[in-house]
Design a protein around this motif. Structure first.
Motif, PDB file in Angstrom:
ATOM      1  N   LEU A   3     -15.754   2.783  20.737  1.00  0.00           N
ATOM      2  CA  LEU A   3     -15.961   3.564  19.529  1.00  0.00           C
ATOM      3  C   LEU A   3     -16.075   5.149  19.567  1.00  0.00           C
ATOM      4  CD1 LEU A   3     -19.047   1.599  18.296  1.00  0.00           C
ATOM      5  CD2 LEU A   3     -16.816   1.711  16.951  1.00  0.00           C
ATOM      6  N   VAL A  43     -22.858   5.850  21.557  1.00  0.00           N
ATOM      7  CA  VAL A  43     -23.773   4.477  20.957  1.00  0.00           C
ATOM      8  C   VAL A  43     -24.945   4.398  21.863  1.00  0.00           C
ATOM      9  CG1 VAL A  43     -23.340   2.059  21.252  1.00  0.00           C
ATOM     10  CG2 VAL A  43     -21.517   3.479  20.805  1.00  0.00           C
ATOM     11  N   ILE A  45     -23.753  -2.695  16.854  1.00  0.00           N
ATOM     12  CA  ILE A  45     -23.979  -1.444  17.490  1.00  0.00           C
ATOM     13  C   ILE A  45     -24.782  -0.434  16.832  1.00  0.00           C
ATOM     14  CG2 ILE A  45     -22.527   0.610  18.339  1.00  0.00           C
ATOM     15  CD1 ILE A  45     -21.760  -2.174  19.423  1.00  0.00           C
ATOM     16  N   GLU A  46     -26.011   0.256  17.779  1.00  0.00           N
ATOM     17  CA  GLU A  46     -26.695   1.265  17.138  1.00  0.00           C
ATOM     18  C   GLU A  46     -26.403   2.374  17.559  1.00  0.00           C
ATOM     19  OE1 GLU A  46     -31.389   2.318  18.193  1.00  0.00           O
ATOM     20  OE2 GLU A  46     -31.073   0.280  17.336  1.00  0.00           O
ATOM     21  N   ALA A  49     -18.806   7.185  14.203  1.00  0.00           N
ATOM     22  CA  ALA A  49     -18.378   5.908  14.737  1.00  0.00           C
ATOM     23  C   ALA A  49     -17.592   5.048  13.751  1.00  0.00           C
ATOM     24  CB  ALA A  49     -19.689   5.184  14.932  1.00  0.00           C
ATOM     25  N   VAL A  98     -13.884   2.208  13.539  1.00  0.00           N
ATOM     26  CA  VAL A  98     -14.367   0.983  13.910  1.00  0.00           C
ATOM     27  C   VAL A  98     -13.158  -0.137  13.723  1.00  0.00           C
ATOM     28  CG1 VAL A  98     -15.299   0.221  11.661  1.00  0.00           C
ATOM     29  CG2 VAL A  98     -16.429  -0.574  13.306  1.00  0.00           C
ATOM     30  N   ILE A 131     -22.061  -1.861  12.729  1.00  0.00           N
ATOM     31  CA  ILE A 131     -22.588  -0.526  13.132  1.00  0.00           C
ATOM     32  C   ILE A 131     -23.850  -0.198  12.141  1.00  0.00           C
ATOM     33  CG2 ILE A 131     -22.460   2.021  13.506  1.00  0.00           C
ATOM     34  CD1 ILE A 131     -19.428   1.574  13.765  1.00  0.00           C
TER      35      ILE A 131
END
Length: 357
Positions: free
Chosen positions: A263, A268, A282-283, A292, A300, A313
């Motif tokens: 990403l 991330v 994903i955070e 992102a 993405v 995400i």
């Protein structure tokens, strides 16, 4: 015709055209039978056999009898009568053999980059002259927004050999991800030697490419090798494909780390994997969310292609935002203290003071 002259001429033609002497002799035999049947229509249903002496070049036509024996039926002056017909058949056979030899050569070159120039354009498809043959560059294999013109020199990837209406055709590409890989292989010696390896690649031609690389030696930086000193290597590749963006990341066998790196350039915070559905959650910080995802979801989308995982995400408050939120709460509390309502005791004191006045 003297033996040496015939043999010399036969070998010369074969060497120049890259074909076998036997195939030329077989073409002569076929042409002699065709010419005889054309000049003598009554023999169309007769089984005829032609023989050519490879040493002297002498040609004879035979009729197959019921007992399997051969009867010489070569007419006087047949060589002169059949010469023109034989010539056409032989030339056609030579062209077929040449094309077959060229197709075999390019079958071995599938997946390689070759240089050529645009010979002509046909309904959006570019005909590329590769020297020994002409290849087709269909619109589906072109880089979007790239413009082509006659005599333009360019490099292309030999993608496949497919059967067309006029026989085998060489199909070339500039949009295939392997084209990027081969361009880097010509620029990066570490790739050619096998020290650096391209583990995965995802591409949207003309816009952006993501490439994951690894190194078999700890002292060799795979990303740095592909970028080159002052970016010279990656710049040379970009110049060939028309300023397409290229993201090069380090490959990792640890899934979470690889997915997080895919990403890039977004940072991330956390990666949670669901192996059963092959989904990665994903955070990222709120200020990294748009980075992102990318424009129209491109970042993405390419990351998902590169890793082979479905990526979801979600945003989270950044530490700075958290601190700002705490400060705001403290300010709100202080304001409440300042505007605290009057109690009963305060009201009584106020009334007493008024009476005294």
């Amino acid at each position: 015709m003297p033996i040496t002259e015939f043999s010399s001429a036969l070998n010369q033609v074969c060497n120049e055209r890259g074909i076998s002497p036997d195939s030329v002799v077989d073409a002569i035999k076929t042409s002699l039978v065709a010419a005889y049947k054309k000049d003598f229509p009554g023999t169309a249903a007769i089984d005829l056999v032609a023989e050519v002496d490879k040493e002297t070049g002498e040609s004879r036509v035979y009729k197959t009898l019921d007992d399997g024996s051969l009867q010489d039926i070569t007419p006087p002056g047949f060589g002169r009568i059949a010469a023109q017909t034989a010539k056409q058949v032989i030339l056609q056979k030579i062209r077929e053999e040449e094309k077959g030899a060229v197709m075999e050569e390019y079958k071995k070159r599938i997946g390689q980059v070759v240089a050529g120039h645009i010979f002509r354009m046909e309904k959006g498809m570019a005909i590329v002259d590769l020297g020994k043959t002409q290849a087709l560059l269909p619109q589906s294999e072109q880089i979007p927004a790239e413009r082509y013109y006659i005599n333009q020199r360019l490099r292309v990837l030999v993608k496949e050999i497919r059967e067309g209406t006029k026989g085998p055709e060489v199909i070339v590409s500039r949009s295939d991800p392997r084209f990027i890989m081969e361009l880097f292989a010509t620029e990066v010696p570490e790739l050619a030697s096998g020290v650096v390896k391209i583990e995965a690649i995802a591409r949207e031609a003309g816009s952006r490419t993501k490439m994951a690389v690894s190194s078999s030696q700890e002292r060799v930086d795979p990303v740095g090798s592909c970028v080159g000193q002052k970016g010279v290597r990656v710049t040379n590749v970009i110049a060939e494909i028309g300023d397409e963006k290229i993201d090069i990341i380090s490959y990792s066998s640890v899934r979470e780390r690889f997915i997080a790196a895919s990403l890039s350039p977004a940072k991330v915070r956390d990666v949670v994997l669901d192996v059963e559905t092959k989904t990665a959650t994903i955070e990222v910080a709120e200020d990294q969310l748009s980075l992102a995802i990318g424009r129209e979801g491109q970042n993405v989308r390419l990351a998902a292609k590169l890793t082979g995982w479905k990526i979801d995400i979600k945003g989270a408050n950044s530490p700075q935002e958290g601190r700002k939120s705490d400060q705001k709460d403290q300010l709100d509390k202080s304001e409440k203290v300042k505007t605290k309502p009057k109690t009963n005791k305060t009201k009584a004191i106020t009334k007493k003071l008024k009476k005294t006045k």
